[in-house]
Design a protein around this motif. Structure first.
Motif, short mmCIF file in Angstrom:
data_model
loop_
_atom_site.label_atom_id
_atom_site.label_comp_id
_atom_site.label_asym_id
_atom_site.label_seq_id
_atom_site.Cartn_x
_atom_site.Cartn_y
_atom_site.Cartn_z
N VAL A 26 0.84 -1.20 0.00
CA VAL A 26 0.00 0.00 0.00
C VAL A 26 0.88 1.25 0.00
CG1 VAL A 26 -1.65 1.36 1.35
CG2 VAL A 26 -1.97 -1.10 1.11
N SER A 29 2.43 1.93 -3.34
CA SER A 29 1.46 2.54 -4.25
C SER A 29 1.29 4.02 -3.93
CB SER A 29 0.09 1.86 -4.13
OG SER A 29 0.18 0.52 -4.51
N ILE A 30 1.24 4.37 -2.65
CA ILE A 30 1.08 5.78 -2.27
C ILE A 30 2.25 6.61 -2.79
CG2 ILE A 30 0.90 7.40 -0.33
CD1 ILE A 30 -0.55 5.20 1.22
N PHE A 33 1.68 6.96 -6.60
CA PHE A 33 0.60 7.91 -6.93
C PHE A 33 1.03 9.35 -6.63
CE2 PHE A 33 -2.65 4.37 -5.73
CZ PHE A 33 -2.28 3.67 -6.86
N THR A 34 1.70 9.54 -5.49
CA THR A 34 2.13 10.90 -5.14
C THR A 34 3.02 11.47 -6.23
OG1 THR A 34 2.12 10.25 -2.80
CG2 THR A 34 3.16 12.33 -3.33
N CYS A 37 0.85 12.09 -9.47
CA CYS A 37 -0.14 13.17 -9.35
C CYS A 37 0.53 14.51 -9.06
CB CYS A 37 -1.16 12.82 -8.26
SG CYS A 37 -2.13 11.35 -8.70
N ILE A 58 -5.21 16.49 -6.87
CA ILE A 58 -4.46 15.33 -6.36
C ILE A 58 -5.42 14.20 -5.99
CG2 ILE A 58 -2.99 14.50 -4.48
CD1 ILE A 58 -1.75 17.32 -4.38
N SER A 59 -6.49 14.59 -5.29
CA SER A 59 -7.45 13.59 -4.85
C SER A 59 -8.16 12.94 -6.05
CB SER A 59 -8.44 14.28 -3.91
OG SER A 59 -9.40 13.40 -3.50
N VAL A 62 -5.83 10.45 -7.92
CA VAL A 62 -5.75 9.10 -7.33
C VAL A 62 -7.00 8.29 -7.68
CG1 VAL A 62 -5.65 7.81 -5.16
CG2 VAL A 62 -4.30 9.89 -5.42
N GLU A 63 -8.17 8.90 -7.47
CA GLU A 63 -9.43 8.19 -7.72
C GLU A 63 -9.54 7.76 -9.19
OE1 GLU A 63 -11.80 7.32 -5.62
OE2 GLU A 63 -11.85 8.73 -3.93
N LEU A 66 -7.27 4.89 -10.20
CA LEU A 66 -7.81 3.60 -9.76
C LEU A 66 -8.98 3.18 -10.66
CD1 LEU A 66 -7.60 4.23 -5.92
CD2 LEU A 66 -6.12 2.76 -7.29
N ASP A 67 -9.84 4.16 -11.02
CA ASP A 67 -10.91 3.87 -11.97
C ASP A 67 -10.35 3.34 -13.30
OD1 ASP A 67 -12.78 4.71 -10.18
OD2 ASP A 67 -13.16 6.66 -11.12
N LEU A 70 -9.27 -0.23 -13.01
CA LEU A 70 -10.42 -1.15 -13.02
C LEU A 70 -11.02 -1.25 -14.43
CD1 LEU A 70 -12.24 -0.09 -9.71
CD2 LEU A 70 -10.91 -2.17 -10.12
#
Lengths: 85, 98
Positions: A26, A29-30, A33-34, A37, A58-59, A62-63, A66-67, A70
């Motif tokens: 985890v 991944s953070i 992503f940081t 982004c 930034i938020s 990340v979302e 992930l979308d 998927l």
């Protein structure tokens, strides 16, 4: 060399290591992503605080990443099924 | 005295277990700190020192220190967003299909 751990302790340590490894994944991944982004959202010179826009970017970044991940899995799965049919 | 020496040189299994766990935790924390340091170094150098001269100017240093704070903040925002997303997905996965 000290004695080996007994079976219960070995199991406990194995569980502990699994949890730590999951947490490390985890965390990695953070970090990823940081980095990604940051490049996307922070275009100006860093100031003393983020603007509302930058925080939202930034938020969202990340979302949506992930979308995307998927979505790609779903698409590839669909293509695979089409090939098989 | 000899008992004391023996117990000091051969710690109990429980003590050794705690030691192993502690070592693993601090290794991971160190790796995380190193990763963050490398990233901030890389990102902030790009942002704040576009044309390296013979020394870091005052404005470059100000930029670097702000950049460091902002990168940490970004890390925390990402962390909050990602972790709440993970727990949401987990909740959805465990909920009965509607």
């Amino acid at each position: 060399m000290a004695d080996k751990f007994d079976e219960a302790t070995q199991k406990e340590l194995a569980t502990f290591l699994e949890q730590e490894q999951a947490q490390a994944r985890v965390h990695s991944s953070i970090h990823q992503f940081t980095s990604m982004c940051w490049d996307k959202c922070i275009t100006g010179t860093p100031s003393t605080s983020f603007s509302r826009n930058e925080v939202n970017c930034i938020s969202n970044c990340v979302e949506r990443f992930l979308d995307t991940s998927l979505f790609m899995v779903k698409k590839i799965e669909e293509q695979r099924q089409q090939l098989n049919s | 005295m000899s008992d004391f020496l023996r117990s000091a040189s051969t710690p109990s299994a429980s003590e050794r277990k705690q030691q192993v766990m502690q070592n693993v935790r601090s290794e991971i924390m160190l790796a995380n700190a190193q990763e963050l340091l490398n990233k901030t170094n890389e990102k902030c150098f790009v942002k704040c020192v576009p044309k390296p001269s013979t020394s870091l100017s005052n404005s470059e240093q100000t930029c670097l220190s702000r950049c460091l704070d902002r990168y940490m903040e970004a890390f925390n925002i990402v962390s909050r967003t990602y972790i709440s997303r993970i727990s949401k997905e987990r909740l959805d996965a465990s909920a009965p299909l509607s």
